[in-house]
Scaffold this active site. Structure first.
Site, PDB file in Angstrom:
ATOM      1  N   ASN A  11       0.869  -1.185   0.000  1.00  0.00           N
ATOM      2  CA  ASN A  11       0.000   0.000   0.000  1.00  0.00           C
ATOM      3  C   ASN A  11       0.902   1.229   0.000  1.00  0.00           C
ATOM      4  O   ASN A  11       1.487   1.572   1.027  1.00  0.00           O
ATOM      5  CB  ASN A  11      -0.891  -0.039   1.254  1.00  0.00           C
ATOM      6  CG  ASN A  11      -1.749   1.215   1.371  1.00  0.00           C
ATOM      7  OD1 ASN A  11      -1.824   2.011   0.434  1.00  0.00           O
ATOM      8  ND2 ASN A  11      -2.383   1.394   2.515  1.00  0.00           N
ATOM      9  N   TRP A  12       0.985   1.861  -1.150  1.00  0.00           N
ATOM     10  CA  TRP A  12       1.883   3.020  -1.264  1.00  0.00           C
ATOM     11  C   TRP A  12       1.341   4.279  -0.582  1.00  0.00           C
ATOM     12  O   TRP A  12       2.036   5.262  -0.464  1.00  0.00           O
ATOM     13  CB  TRP A  12       2.144   3.311  -2.749  1.00  0.00           C
ATOM     14  CG  TRP A  12       3.296   2.540  -3.298  1.00  0.00           C
ATOM     15  CD1 TRP A  12       3.941   1.488  -2.705  1.00  0.00           C
ATOM     16  CD2 TRP A  12       3.956   2.756  -4.550  1.00  0.00           C
ATOM     17  NE1 TRP A  12       4.965   1.039  -3.513  1.00  0.00           N
ATOM     18  CE2 TRP A  12       4.992   1.802  -4.647  1.00  0.00           C
ATOM     19  CE3 TRP A  12       3.772   3.648  -5.602  1.00  0.00           C
ATOM     20  CZ2 TRP A  12       5.836   1.734  -5.763  1.00  0.00           C
ATOM     21  CZ3 TRP A  12       4.601   3.576  -6.708  1.00  0.00           C
ATOM     22  CH2 TRP A  12       5.633   2.628  -6.779  1.00  0.00           C
ATOM     23  N   LYS A  13       0.071   4.235  -0.192  1.00  0.00           N
ATOM     24  CA  LYS A  13      -0.555   5.436   0.410  1.00  0.00           C
ATOM     25  C   LYS A  13      -0.323   6.632  -0.523  1.00  0.00           C
ATOM     26  O   LYS A  13      -0.341   6.460  -1.740  1.00  0.00           O
ATOM     27  CB  LYS A  13      -0.040   5.659   1.826  1.00  0.00           C
ATOM     28  CG  LYS A  13      -0.139   4.373   2.667  1.00  0.00           C
ATOM     29  CD  LYS A  13       0.093   4.588   4.120  1.00  0.00           C
ATOM     30  CE  LYS A  13      -0.057   3.250   4.854  1.00  0.00           C
ATOM     31  NZ  LYS A  13       0.067   3.353   6.290  1.00  0.00           N
ATOM     32  N   HIS A  97      -9.791   1.633   5.402  1.00  0.00           N
ATOM     33  CA  HIS A  97      -8.465   1.808   6.022  1.00  0.00           C
ATOM     34  C   HIS A  97      -8.578   2.847   7.147  1.00  0.00           C
ATOM     35  O   HIS A  97      -9.261   3.852   6.995  1.00  0.00           O
ATOM     36  CB  HIS A  97      -7.448   2.256   4.967  1.00  0.00           C
ATOM     37  CG  HIS A  97      -6.034   2.136   5.462  1.00  0.00           C
ATOM     38  ND1 HIS A  97      -5.500   3.008   6.372  1.00  0.00           N
ATOM     39  CD2 HIS A  97      -5.069   1.221   5.198  1.00  0.00           C
ATOM     40  CE1 HIS A  97      -4.248   2.640   6.638  1.00  0.00           C
ATOM     41  NE2 HIS A  97      -3.966   1.548   5.939  1.00  0.00           N
ATOM     42  N   GLU A  99      -6.710   5.106   8.143  1.00  0.00           N
ATOM     43  CA  GLU A  99      -6.333   6.487   7.801  1.00  0.00           C
ATOM     44  C   GLU A  99      -7.484   7.218   7.118  1.00  0.00           C
ATOM     45  O   GLU A  99      -7.659   8.425   7.282  1.00  0.00           O
ATOM     46  CB  GLU A  99      -5.083   6.471   6.901  1.00  0.00           C
ATOM     47  CG  GLU A  99      -3.836   6.124   7.705  1.00  0.00           C
ATOM     48  CD  GLU A  99      -2.699   5.541   6.887  1.00  0.00           C
ATOM     49  OE1 GLU A  99      -2.791   5.535   5.645  1.00  0.00           O
ATOM     50  OE2 GLU A  99      -1.730   5.067   7.504  1.00  0.00           O
ATOM     51  N   GLU A 166      -5.531  -4.517  10.955  1.00  0.00           N
ATOM     52  CA  GLU A 166      -4.463  -3.537  11.162  1.00  0.00           C
ATOM     53  C   GLU A 166      -4.717  -2.776  12.459  1.00  0.00           C
ATOM     54  O   GLU A 166      -5.493  -1.811  12.474  1.00  0.00           O
ATOM     55  CB  GLU A 166      -4.422  -2.536   9.999  1.00  0.00           C
ATOM     56  CG  GLU A 166      -4.105  -3.146   8.661  1.00  0.00           C
ATOM     57  CD  GLU A 166      -3.550  -2.094   7.690  1.00  0.00           C
ATOM     58  OE1 GLU A 166      -2.407  -2.266   7.274  1.00  0.00           O
ATOM     59  OE2 GLU A 166      -4.249  -1.115   7.390  1.00  0.00           O
ATOM     60  N   GLY A 172       2.611   2.381  10.973  1.00  0.00           N
ATOM     61  CA  GLY A 172       3.608   3.443  10.847  1.00  0.00           C
ATOM     62  C   GLY A 172       4.354   3.761  12.131  1.00  0.00           C
ATOM     63  O   GLY A 172       5.055   4.761  12.209  1.00  0.00           O
ATOM     64  N   SER A 212       3.443  -2.014  10.537  1.00  0.00           N
ATOM     65  CA  SER A 212       4.891  -2.119  10.755  1.00  0.00           C
ATOM     66  C   SER A 212       5.462  -3.478  10.356  1.00  0.00           C
ATOM     67  O   SER A 212       6.336  -4.031  11.037  1.00  0.00           O
ATOM     68  CB  SER A 212       5.252  -1.789  12.209  1.00  0.00           C
ATOM     69  OG  SER A 212       4.883  -0.464  12.514  1.00  0.00           O
ATOM     70  N   GLY A 233       2.869  -0.985   4.341  1.00  0.00           N
ATOM     71  CA  GLY A 233       2.977   0.424   3.963  1.00  0.00           C
ATOM     72  C   GLY A 233       4.419   0.783   3.661  1.00  0.00           C
ATOM     73  O   GLY A 233       4.934   0.506   2.570  1.00  0.00           O
TER      74      GLY A 233
HETATM   75  P1  13P Z   1       3.029   0.517   7.721  1.00  0.00           P
HETATM   76  O1  13P Z   1       3.479  -0.780   7.115  1.00  0.00           O
HETATM   77  O2  13P Z   1       3.792   1.707   7.221  1.00  0.00           O
HETATM   78  O3  13P Z   1       2.974   0.417   9.210  1.00  0.00           O
HETATM   79  O4  13P Z   1       1.523   0.762   7.223  1.00  0.00           O
HETATM   80  C1  13P Z   1       0.601  -0.259   7.360  1.00  0.00           C
HETATM   81  C2  13P Z   1      -0.608   0.084   6.600  1.00  0.00           C
HETATM   82  O5  13P Z   1      -1.352   0.974   6.962  1.00  0.00           O
HETATM   83  C3  13P Z   1      -0.868  -0.674   5.359  1.00  0.00           C
HETATM   84  O6  13P Z   1      -2.158  -0.423   4.896  1.00  0.00           O
END
Ligand code: 13P
Length: 259
Positions: A11-13, A97, A99, A166, A172, A212, A233
């Site tokens: 997931n590149w966000k 998600h 976020e 998650e 993160g 993470s 991520g």
């Molecule tokens: P990280 O791997 O950066 O913790 O992010 C996880 C995430 O939100 C994947 O959707």
């Protein structure tokens, strides 16, 4: 032994560029991992380039989207429908998600509609659930997860699904939940799914862990009975790191030859 094909999702966000996509896909596609499914969820503007490169490279990496409109089409400025995503060969789309729940006020009602829109377009939703640190500390994890599932699945004719667990505090933060704790929660999630899916479907549905995940810890998650993949991520942004992570996953799920 698990029969579910491992799924590793990047997931590149809100990261990346066209140039980064070209380099990443070239490098990741060169790695032959036939027993695993790899998906890249790019920001929407890169879907066209992703489709083009996948064809040129005959890549096994599948296309994913990070969002979809709750509406199927019409006068909704700025929205992108599930049917449009399927034109770009999107196979999976993230829904719910944390976020988007936190920063973009996405509601449960929107998530329900998004699931429906994806099912109608033949795209598999990756439904994200997870509790906050406070909810975790207060022992509310299972209550929260059941609520998050119920509010989008109750009353629906549920279709194909991937579930992503998650925990919000692990995203993160560099503080992943241990593989053993995640396994315990995944096992409960699989039982919860029995409210909406047949026993056979519950065994087929893949449940991913996210938060993470990196190349050091990915294998340990996949060694757990109910963890069928990872949603990654920051550990997915560099092709080298992502390849190493996939390699660890491949090793974890390959049965050892009898001695
Ligand atoms: P990280 O791997 O950066 O913790 O992010 C996880 C995430 O939100 C994947 O959707």
């Amino acid at each position: 032994m698990k029969t579910r094909t491992p799924l590793v999702m990047a997931n590149w966000k809100q990261h990346g560029s066209e140039a980064a996509l070209t380099d990443w896909l070239t490098s990741v596609s060169a790695m032959d991992l036939p027993k695993m499914c790899r998906v890249l969820c790019v920001p929407l503007p890169y879907l066209a380039k992703l489709r083009q490169h996948r064809a040129e490279l005959q890549s096994q990496v599948q296309a994913g989207s990070q969002l979809v409109s709750a509406f199927c089409g019409g006068a909704y400025t700025g929205e992108v429908s599930a049917a449009m995503l399927s034109e770009f060969q999107v196979a999976y789309t993230l829904v719910g998600h944390s976020e988007r729940r936190q920063w973009l006020d996405e509601t449960a009602s929107a998530r329900r509609s998004q699931l429906n829109a994806l099912w109608q377009a033949g795209i598999t939703p990756v439904l994200c659930v997870g509790e906050t640190a406070l909810e975790h500390q207060q022992g509310q994890t299972f209550e929260v997860l059941l609520r998050q599932l119920s509010e989008v699945l109750d009353g629906q004719t549920a279709g194909s699904l991937v579930l992503a667990y998650e925990p919000v505090f692990a995203i993160g933060s560099g503080k992943p939940l241990s593989a053993q704790s995640a396994q315990h929660i995944h096992q409960q999630l699989r039982l919860m799914l029995g409210r909406w899916y047949s026993a056979a479907d519950c065994q087929r549905i893949r449940i991913l862990y996210g938060g993470s995940v990196n190349k050091q810890n990915a294998g340990e998650y996949l060694r757990q009975d109910d963890i069928d993949g990872v949603l990654v991520g920051s550990g997915s942004l560099q092709a080298g790191g992502f390849n190493a992570l996939c390699h660890t996953v491949a090793q974890a799920v390959t049965p050892l030859a009898p001695a």
